[in-house]
Design an enzyme around this catalytic site. Structure first.
Site, short mmCIF file in Angstrom:
data_model
loop_
_atom_site.label_atom_id
_atom_site.label_comp_id
_atom_site.label_asym_id
_atom_site.label_seq_id
_atom_site.Cartn_x
_atom_site.Cartn_y
_atom_site.Cartn_z
N LYS A 96 0.83 -1.20 0.00
CA LYS A 96 0.00 0.00 0.00
C LYS A 96 0.87 1.25 0.00
CE LYS A 96 0.47 2.15 4.17
NZ LYS A 96 1.92 1.90 4.22
N ALA A 234 10.30 0.16 3.43
CA ALA A 234 10.14 1.37 2.60
C ALA A 234 8.79 2.04 2.84
CB ALA A 234 10.30 1.02 1.13
N GLY A 237 3.92 -1.21 3.41
CA GLY A 237 2.99 -2.20 3.96
C GLY A 237 3.39 -3.64 3.72
N SER A 238 4.69 -3.93 3.65
CA SER A 238 5.12 -5.30 3.36
C SER A 238 4.70 -6.27 4.46
CB SER A 238 6.64 -5.36 3.15
OG SER A 238 7.33 -4.90 4.30
N SER A 239 4.80 -5.85 5.72
CA SER A 239 4.44 -6.76 6.81
C SER A 239 2.95 -7.05 6.83
CB SER A 239 4.88 -6.18 8.16
OG SER A 239 4.14 -5.01 8.48
N ASP A 295 -2.94 -0.59 7.20
CA ASP A 295 -2.18 -1.35 6.20
C ASP A 295 -2.84 -2.69 5.91
OD1 ASP A 295 -0.48 0.78 6.44
OD2 ASP A 295 1.33 -0.42 6.75
#
Length: 549
Positions: A96, A234, A237-239, A295
């Site tokens: 996101k 970065a 919203g990778s987690s 997220d």
């Protein structure tokens, strides 16, 4: 709800739910034309629950049901020599970006977040009955660990006061459960750096907490392999994307999700999205402690949301934007590390020292978000109209200027904005906390190929990492079974197994192999999304809206 009988689907394949009326009819579950062990009311029960189930029937005076259950159990025992294995399947969820409203949202203002086409992918592969282990693989961060299922802390997770079910709302972690997991996390990645080890343990804690909360000691052995095209750290919203993949996969294994399929009622699809989102939020709490929930909400439902958090003692108000358009987006990673807490503290200090100056800036950012929300919500909104795109872009550009006035930009972010403005490719702003991280550019549909080539060359010359993606795409998706037609001559498609998935080379390789449809790839028929399910949406005025996406 007595008498309710619902047809559930798993990746488009029908599964039958129980009749919730005390009915003792026995059914079997099936997938891909394979029949699973006999069950009561359509649900497979652990072996140790067999006697409890029969005693319950007898206690209720239902001897016939108990006898019928025994007969079904005997039939099951006859089949146990070669029980079918669940086919390998995949789940996927997007990253996101914050489109409008960074930092102002901390002070009760509105912000808008949208899904991007960069995604995480989780492949779940069942092991044979004799293999009583679960393995979590995440090769992109050099992580792999295996646990013995029978050695996990089931005793405390299954205590009546602590046991949770798929329909429960969990808004805080149980400290005793967290503590019980620590011996199983502390042994991970002993040769990794302290920073990498923390990342590994955070990801594993989300997985184990969900697995132990929702599963049981009788859960089948599996390998869970994660791949991601989302840059870690970065602000993208990778987690949350990973947490949504894990949540949806475990819930699918429990057969507690219906769909997604095209004729699924919108209300039912929304229930599945909410169920996945609730448990993804639990995963986010394991990783971040006190996440906003935004997220994981975007990663689950896709498209975009407007959110506002007036009181930090409660959850934010989240308004889904189902008609948010898919727009071409350039995401540029500055490769400049940043600290969210540092940037937030910077704004707080400025607000405390100059409230008369800062408050109007925060309110102006709020008005930008609200203006974009109103534009997108119009009945005649047309994302292909050049004037509409211009308005959205101008709002982004103005938002960036206000954030720069708050002191949360960075020379690298300003350089990216300058390059984009110079070639005339679109409208750029920082996204997230600022101070580094990433910038997003809404691309001008009128930009020529030569213009985009000049932009790409200029960014590469200064060492920036560029991602061509889209804004406002699909949320959580399922590929059941894990078979895709990737230009293969085999009419049955290509099985996506562990070796093929692990060998996919980088972001481009992952997208070529299993991507839901990015860049030159068309949307693949195998992937299905709850955000695309069902009949027409209904807006706040009670009017039907066309399904977008």
């Amino acid at each position: 709800m007595p008498g309710l009988n619902v047809d559930w689907h798993l990746g488009g394949l029908p599964l039958h739910s129980p009749t919730l009326s005390g009915d003792s009819k026995l059914r079997t579950l099936s997938w891909n034309n394979h029949t699973a062990p006999a069950s009561v009311n359509g649900w497979i029960l652990p072996e140790e629950d067999v006697e409890d189930e029969m005693e319950t029937f007898q206690a209720n005076g239902n001897d016939a049901a108990a006898n019928g259950y025994r007969a079904a159990e005997r039939q099951t025992m006859d089949r146990k020599s070669s029980p079918p294995m669940m086919p390998a399947f995949m789940t996927s969820a997007p990253g996101k970006v914050i489109v409008y409203g960074e930092h102002a949202v901390v002070y009760g203002k509105a912000a808008m977040a949208a899904a991007i086409a960069l995604r995480s992918y989780l492949l779940v592969t069942a092991l044979s009955k004799s293999q009583r282990t679960i393995t979590l693989r995440f090769p992109d961060i050099d992580m792999e660990h295996t646990w013995k299922i029978d050695e996990l802390p089931w005793s405390i997770f299954s205590q009546p006061s602590k046991k949770k079910y798929y329909y429960d709302l969990v808004d805080k972690l149980d400290p005793e459960l967290v503590e019980a997991m620590q011996p199983h996390l502390s042994i991970m990645s002993p040769k990794a750096s302290p920073e990498d080890r923390k990342i590994h343990q955070n990801a594993a804690s989300a997985f184990l907490y969900l697995f132990l909360s929702l599963g049981s000691r009788n859960f089948p052995g599996c390998v869970y392999t994660l791949r991601s095209t989302i840059p870690i750290g970065a602000g993208l919203g990778s987690s949350a994307s990973i947490s949504v993949c894990l949540s949806s996969a475990i819930l699918l294994q429990l057969r507690t999700l219906s769909g997604p399929h095209t004729d699924q009622p919108r209300e039912e699809a929304d229930l599945q999205i909410e169920r996945i989102n609730r448990w993804a939020f639990v995963g986010e709490m394991c990783i971040h402690g006190n996440p906003s929930g935004v997220d994981n909400t975007v990663a689950t439902g896709g498209k975009a949301v407007v959110f506002k958090r007036g009181d930090y003692s409660g959850p934010p108000t989240v308004t889904p934007l189902r008609n948010f358009p898919e727009l071409p987006l350039l995401l540029v990673n500055t490769r400049q590390s940043r600290s969210t807490s540092t940037e937030v503290a910077k704004v707080a200090a400025l607000r405390n020292s100059q409230p008369a100056v800062v408050e109007p800036i925060l309110e102006a950012i709020n008005q930008i978000t609200e203006s974009a929300h109103q534009l997108i919500s119009k009945s005649n909104f047309d994302a292909k109209d050049a004037g509409t795109v211009q308005t959205l872009g101008d709002l982004m550009k103005t938002n960036h200027g206000l954030l720069a006035a708050l002191g949360v930009s960075h020379p690298k972010l300003e350089r990216i904005r300058e390059i984009v403005d110079t070639v005339g490719a679109g409208w750029t702003k920082l996204t997230g906390a600022g101070g580094g991280g990433s910038a997003i550019t809404l691309l001008n549909s009128n930009a020529s190929p030569s213009t985009l080539q000049r932009l790409e060359k200029a960014l590469a010359n200064e060492g920036f990492e560029k991602y061509e993606t889209t804004l406002g795409g699909d949320g959580v998706g399922v590929l059941w079974p894990a078979i895709l037609h990737n230009g293969s001559d085999d009419e049955n498609g290509e099985d996506i197994d562990q070796e093929i998935f692990m060998d996919a080379d980088g972001r481009e390789g992952i997208e070529r192999l299993v991507g839901v449809g990015v860049g030159a790839l068309e949307k693949r028929d195998g992937w299905k999304f709850w955000s695309n399910a069902g009949g027409p949406h209904v807006n706040s005025d009670g009017k039907q809206e066309p399904i977008s996406g």
